[in-house]
Design an enzyme around this catalytic site. Structure first.
Site, mmCIF file in Angstrom:
data_model
loop_
_atom_site.group_PDB
_atom_site.id
_atom_site.type_symbol
_atom_site.label_atom_id
_atom_site.label_comp_id
_atom_site.label_asym_id
_atom_site.label_seq_id
_atom_site.Cartn_x
_atom_site.Cartn_y
_atom_site.Cartn_z
ATOM 1 C CB SER A 28 -40.134 50.882 13.802
ATOM 2 O OG SER A 28 -40.378 52.218 13.242
ATOM 3 C CG HIS A 58 -40.172 55.352 17.176
ATOM 4 N ND1 HIS A 58 -39.183 54.987 16.619
ATOM 5 C CD2 HIS A 58 -41.185 55.198 16.370
ATOM 6 C CE1 HIS A 58 -39.568 54.734 15.474
ATOM 7 N NE2 HIS A 58 -40.957 54.753 15.331
ATOM 8 C CG HIS A 80 -40.980 58.863 11.527
ATOM 9 N ND1 HIS A 80 -41.132 58.516 12.896
ATOM 10 C CD2 HIS A 80 -40.353 57.989 10.784
ATOM 11 C CE1 HIS A 80 -40.330 57.306 12.919
ATOM 12 N NE2 HIS A 80 -39.796 57.109 11.372
ATOM 13 C CE1 TYR A 82 -45.226 58.238 11.613
ATOM 14 C CE2 TYR A 82 -43.592 57.606 9.714
ATOM 15 C CZ TYR A 82 -43.963 57.369 11.021
ATOM 16 O OH TYR A 82 -43.457 56.426 11.747
ATOM 17 C CD GLU A 83 -45.946 60.772 14.454
ATOM 18 O OE1 GLU A 83 -47.098 61.681 15.018
ATOM 19 O OE2 GLU A 83 -46.210 59.603 14.613
ATOM 20 C CB ALA A 110 -38.837 49.315 10.340
ATOM 21 C CG MET A 208 -43.115 55.441 5.756
ATOM 22 S SD MET A 208 -44.551 55.407 6.412
ATOM 23 C CE MET A 208 -45.471 54.057 5.975
ATOM 24 C CB SER A 209 -37.303 57.122 8.430
ATOM 25 O OG SER A 209 -36.695 55.945 8.303
ATOM 26 C CG ASN A 232 -43.419 45.098 5.556
ATOM 27 O OD1 ASN A 232 -42.858 45.924 6.334
ATOM 28 N ND2 ASN A 232 -43.894 45.601 4.361
ATOM 29 C CG HIS A 244 -46.709 50.736 13.415
ATOM 30 N ND1 HIS A 244 -45.497 51.050 13.097
ATOM 31 C CD2 HIS A 244 -46.669 50.930 14.814
ATOM 32 C CE1 HIS A 244 -44.750 51.568 13.646
ATOM 33 N NE2 HIS A 244 -45.320 51.281 14.912
HETATM 34 N N1 HPA Z 1 -43.637 50.684 3.277
HETATM 35 C C1 HPA Z 1 -43.419 51.667 4.107
HETATM 36 N N2 HPA Z 1 -42.567 51.855 5.083
HETATM 37 C C2 HPA Z 1 -42.213 50.803 5.697
HETATM 38 C C3 HPA Z 1 -42.746 49.508 5.379
HETATM 39 C C4 HPA Z 1 -43.286 49.321 4.133
HETATM 40 O O1 HPA Z 1 -43.977 48.068 3.505
HETATM 41 N N3 HPA Z 1 -42.356 48.513 6.332
HETATM 42 C C5 HPA Z 1 -41.833 49.292 7.279
HETATM 43 N N4 HPA Z 1 -41.969 50.423 6.870
#
Ligand code: HPA
Length: 269
Positions: A28, A58, A80, A82-83, A110, A208-209, A232, A244
């Site tokens: 990302s 993306h 992903h 989650y998609e 990310a 998440m990847s 973050n 996001h």
């Molecule tokens: N948690 C999960 N996935 C992420 C995060 C997070 O804080 N930041 C970027 N992708």
């Protein structure tokens, strides 16, 4: 195998039998890595048996190009879990890259830091992972022509490549962190209690990847190098609520640092 062959035939027809040695997956907000690169672009939605992309930030293209005389294929965006993609779909491109001749896979993502001595914008070299996705891309009948039923996972992230990454960061004066990536399914971010638990379990960042691709690449005996960009502080580590947009904005400002590190590494490998 038949599907992989159909995908390969299509890509060969688009690229005139380009044979990349290195594959790079951009996470990302990291698309700017490709800004000054020229090559042949192929959209995912044209490629037979590739998954679908929906998430903002993306691009959804493969770029075949040369960097420092090294033939590369770059994935701008990934599939992903989650998609709603199965992990088999999420990791399908890795099998295609292997068949194209790729030896080295560089994964980026990310992620949120579970520790308060990491800062937003830091780059972390992944030296190990925890698969907390509740699934594994190798579940199902094993094709023993690709890899073993029970692959060893003691060195997924290649030590030689990690040394090159550390030396390259030093040369560029980048304060490269190193640690463990924990993968969750998403798409909801974590609760404070979950982040506390993940940190206690040994995670330095959560995302998440990446882990499914690393598992498959290790199975296929590819050399893997992977980086997280800390976009973050994970829930409860920092004060802010997560969004996001924050992840994408950070990619724009810190992505340049990771891009220059990747370039230096490509010059050296
Ligand atoms: N948690 C999960 N996935 C992420 C995060 C997070 O804080 N930041 C970027 N992708």
């Amino acid at each position: 195998m038949q599907q992989i062959q159909a995908t390969l035939d299509f890509l060969n027809s688009k690229t005139n039998f380009f044979t990349p040695e290195v594959a790079i997956v951009l996470g990302s907000g990291l698309g700017s890595f490709c800004d000054n690169l020229e090559g042949i672009s192929v959209k995912y939605n044209e490629i037979p048996h590739f998954g679908s992309l929906n998430v903002d930030g993306h691009k959804g293209e493969l770029l075949f190009c040369e960097i420092f005389n090294k033939k590369c294929v770059i994935m701008q965006g990934r599939f992903h879990f989650y998609e709603g993609n199965s992990l088999q779909v999420a990791t399908y491109p890795i099998k295609v890259f292997k068949k194209m001749g790729v030896k080295t896979l560089i994964l980026t993502n990310a992620a949120g830091a579970t520790r308060n001595d990491f800062n937003v914008g830091d780059i972390m070299l992944i030296n190990d992972h925890i698969n907390f996705m509740g699934d594994n891309p190798l579940i199902g009948k094993n094709d023993s022509s690709l890899g073993e039923r029970f692959p060893d996972m003691s060195e997924v992230y290649d030590e030689f490549l990690r040394d090159i990454a550390k030396n390259s960061a030093k040369e560029l004066d980048i304060d490269l962190k190193e640690g463990v990536y924990l993968a969750v399914s998403g798409p909801s971010y974590e609760t404070k209690a979950e982040v506390k638990m993940y940190h206690m379990l040994g995670a330095d960042v959560v995302g998440m990847s990446t882990v499914p691709e690393a598992i498959v690449a290790n199975y296929l005996k590819m050399n893997v190098l992977a980086f997280s960009m800390v976009t973050n502080l994970a829930t409860g580590v920092g004060e802010a609520k997560l969004s996001h947009q924050e992840v994408l904005d950070c990619g724009k400002f810190a992505g340049g640092k990771l891009s220059s590190l990747l370039m230096k590494i490509l010059e050296r490998i």
